[in-house]
Scaffold this active site. Structure first.
Site, short mmCIF file in Angstrom:
data_model
loop_
_atom_site.label_atom_id
_atom_site.label_comp_id
_atom_site.label_asym_id
_atom_site.label_seq_id
_atom_site.Cartn_x
_atom_site.Cartn_y
_atom_site.Cartn_z
N HIS A 76 -37.18 0.63 10.14
CA HIS A 76 -35.98 1.26 9.63
C HIS A 76 -36.32 2.57 8.93
O HIS A 76 -37.36 2.71 8.32
CB HIS A 76 -35.24 0.32 8.67
N CYS A 77 -35.41 3.52 9.02
CA CYS A 77 -35.64 4.85 8.49
C CYS A 77 -34.73 5.08 7.29
O CYS A 77 -33.59 4.61 7.25
CB CYS A 77 -35.34 5.87 9.59
N CYS A 110 -30.29 9.17 10.67
CA CYS A 110 -31.18 8.76 11.77
C CYS A 110 -30.65 7.47 12.40
O CYS A 110 -30.16 6.58 11.69
CB CYS A 110 -32.59 8.55 11.25
N CYS A 125 -39.00 10.32 13.02
CA CYS A 125 -39.04 9.26 14.03
C CYS A 125 -39.30 9.85 15.42
O CYS A 125 -40.00 9.25 16.23
CB CYS A 125 -37.74 8.45 14.01
N CYS A 153 -34.32 10.93 13.81
CA CYS A 153 -34.61 12.06 12.92
C CYS A 153 -35.93 12.70 13.34
O CYS A 153 -36.64 12.17 14.20
CB CYS A 153 -34.70 11.57 11.46
N HIS A 183 -30.99 2.02 18.58
CA HIS A 183 -31.61 1.42 17.40
C HIS A 183 -32.55 0.27 17.81
O HIS A 183 -33.72 0.24 17.42
CB HIS A 183 -30.52 0.90 16.45
N GLU A 184 -32.03 -0.63 18.63
CA GLU A 184 -32.86 -1.77 19.06
C GLU A 184 -34.01 -1.31 19.95
O GLU A 184 -35.11 -1.84 19.88
CB GLU A 184 -32.00 -2.82 19.79
N HIS A 212 -36.79 -0.23 17.72
CA HIS A 212 -37.59 -1.36 17.23
C HIS A 212 -38.54 -1.85 18.32
O HIS A 212 -39.68 -2.19 18.06
CB HIS A 212 -36.68 -2.53 16.82
#
Lengths: 174, 454
Positions: free
Chosen positions: A137-138, A143, A165, A162, A127-128, A131
């Protein structure tokens, strides 16, 4: 190697006393290369809150390491106006950090579950990293880029990006 | 990734708070702006529409609550969340009372913050949608009330749409009963002032002293009976529209005062000394020929030119006879619905009677006649006998009370040279009642130059 890891070209580095076997496990599962040494988190410590300022950790990481760098911590992190943070990363920048502190079942008074902890850590890492590459954010809850401010939501997502992304990452990496 | 990009303005004097929230909301996919003070926030809000403002309560200079008040008084759609480092019930209550959507205490739980923001934006979206729907509804309603397919009415509707968008003064001319107030309401509803009040002043129904205090308000003790300070219509309009009906009926003294208000955009209450700034649009209406009154010296020419920026002439019904069947059907439907009766139309002789009538009382007369017919008629069709129209060919005396009253009122008015105060006294009714009867029956002095008007 994970697509985002390749696009970001980032290395993983332990922050403070991060368990080494967990670090190896994360590197193995994501294909992230490790940077040498570890980051001393002391300058980011807020004695009043007894927590570590994640924004300050990003500054420290950038000072100490060149290139894209992602810190792995086992500390209670916070972003100044918020009570806590699972992690923080510069959007489309160079440094990011995440922590397993609040991902542990023990934190919520439950018996330890190592496999679950690794799964959660992988999701936070990706996640990080997302970014860091510039992903926002999705809305797709499965995702890995969907926003999650509780472990329940972390558990609800998958450990992959996803389709939308992924496409974004592919364009970025091309 | 989010499809709809909402915009958020973060207002806090602490850089670290601005930075972290900017970062946090950017990650969430919002469009984020920051301001270090309430003043800066207001200039950003003036520059563009923002969906949500998250403001700190404690800031040097203008604080968060003042900012909130400013946003509310400017009638902006923007939702506001107030944040504070010092939780106190008192400030929370104040914030919510001033129209804040939510109140959060620093440091926020990430989940609480994201829920508060999501809810605020959802409310904002609903408010905006509601406003748009109401706007569409009022637009279609405003114009649809002005029934008529004639060229003259089509032009009137066009003029309304043109003049509604600009803020100029409008003068509506037309005989009694042609629908001047309806036109004024349509202009107001289509204008940018539609969210503010429309205040109606029937100038003809008020004596000179009364009209002054009605229009400009009065201070306590300004005259006998002025027990309380009272706001005038111009103040009450607060950003809206003032509709001055029967403008020709005001005295030369009031005309002078009115002219000053229109020029200076400020009023002084009767008995007061302080000028008060007022913001309004004036729509005036008259059933008389103002230009002629100006020539006769009974209406100030400068006030006439000030009012006559944009003139709308409403044709009398006899000049648009083709609209009679359409209007009759419109009123039949309106009153059948109101009275829950099942009329489907008119018998042929009834429609012929309507078409042959001269309509001295214009649309109002037609409306009254149809309303009565709906009461007395037998479903499903209105018959000629249900229509209270004098048929000269029949010659028989009209014994209906309404008709007798109308004749009697005309007689008394003529006896007193159309001096309404004296006529009302003789009739044993007050001036306002007489005024309404004159309007209802569509009465006019026979020849203006001979009328002995006060």
């Amino acid at each position: 190697m994970n697509l985002a890891v390749r696009v970001a070209g980032a290395r993983l580095v332990p922050v403070g006393n991060f368990p080494s076997e967990m670090l190896d496990e994360l590197a193995r599962r994501t294909g992230m290369p490790l940077a040498a040494g570890s980051l001393d988190p002391t300058p980011a410590y807020d004695a009043l809150r007894e927590q570590y300022d994640s924004t300050r950790l990003l500054v420290e990481l950038k000072q100490r390491y060149s290139g894209a760098i992602l810190g792995a911590a086992a500390l209670d992190l916070f972003i100044p106006v918020l009570t806590f943070a699972f992690g923080e990363a510069e959007l489309g920048g160079r440094a990011g950090v995440f922590s397993i502190y609040r991902l542990r079942e023990e934190f919520y008074g439950l018996p330890p579950n190592r496999e679950l902890l690794v799964e959660r850590a992988v999701r936070e890492l990706l996640h990080e990293l997302g970014h860091l590459v510039g992903l926002l954010h999705c809305q797709d809850a499965s995702c890995v880029m969907s926003p999650a401010h509780s472990v329940a939501l972390v558990d609800a997502k998958s450990d992959d990006y996803c389709a939308a992304c992924t496409r974004w990452l592919e364009n970025r990496g091309a | 990734m989010s499809e709809e990009k909402y915009s958020i303005l973060i207002v806090d004097d602490e850089q670290v708070v601005r930075d972290s929230l900017l970062h946090w909301f950017s990650e969430e996919g919002y469009e984020v702006e920051v301001a270090a003070s309430a003043g800066e926030a207001l200039s950003r809000l003036a520059a563009r529409d923002l969906d949500l403002v998250i403001a700190d309560i404690r800031m040097p200079g203008m604080d968060g609550l003042e900012l909130l008040e400013k946003i509310r008084s400017e009638q902006l759609d923007t939702s506001v969340i107030v944040m504070t480092g010092y939780a106190s019930v008192e400030s929370a209550v104040r914030a919510l009372k001033h129209g804040a959507f939510d109140y959060i205490t620093k440091p926020f739980d990430p989940d609480d913050l994201s829920v508060a923001v999501r809810n605020a934006l959802e409310q904002h979206r609903l408010k905006r949608e509601n406003r748009l729907l109401r706007q569409q509804l009022s637009e279609s309603f405003a114009i649809s009330e002005l029934v008529g397919q004639s060229e003259a009415m089509r032009r009137v509707r066009e003029q309304i749409e043109t003049v509604a968008a600009v803020d100029s003064t409008v003068l509506i001319e037309g005989e009694s009963g042609t629908g001047k107030e309806l036109v004024a309401r349509a202009i107001h509803r289509l204008s940018p002032r539609r969210f503010h009040p429309m205040v109606v002043v029937h100038c003809g129904a008020l004596t000179e002293t009364l009209i002054e205090s009605e229009l400009f308000g009065h201070e306590k003790g300004a005259f006998t009976g002025a027990q309380y300070r009272k706001k005038g219509k111009f103040e009450a309009a607060m950003g809206g529209t003032v509709f001055l009906d029967e403008i020709a009926d005001i005295s030369l003294k009031t005309q002078t005062d009115l002219l000053r208000v229109l020029q200076e955009r400020e009023i002084v209450r009767v008995g007061g000394t302080q000028p008060i700034k007022v913001d309004f649009r004036v729509i005036a209406a008259t059933n008389q020929n103002l230009a002629e009154l100006v020539k006769e010296g009974r209406f100030r020419s400068d006030l006439y030119y000030r009012l006559n920026v944009f003139a709308i002439h409403l044709p009398p019904l006899r000049e648009r006879h083709g609209d009679v069947p359409l209007l009759a059907t419109h009123f039949l439907e309106k009153y059948s619905r109101q009275m829950n009766r099942k009329f489907t139309g008119f018998e042929r002789p009834a429609m012929e009677l309507l078409a042959s009538h001269n309509w001295p009382g214009n649309v109002r007369e037609l409306e009254n006649i149809i309303e009565r017919a709906v009461v007395v008629g037998r479903e499903p069709l209105i018959r000629a006998g249900d229509l209270a129209i004098n048929r000269p060919s029949e010659g028989a005396e009209d014994l209906r009370l309404e008709s007798v009253e109308r004749k009697h009122v005309i007689r008394v008015l003529e006896d007193f040279g159309w001096n309404q105060t004296q006529a009302a006294k003789a009739l044993g009714i007050d001036r306002v009642t007489l005024y309404h009867k004159i309007r209802r029956y569509g009465l006019k002095p026979p020849e203006r130059s001979k009328a002995n008007r006060a």
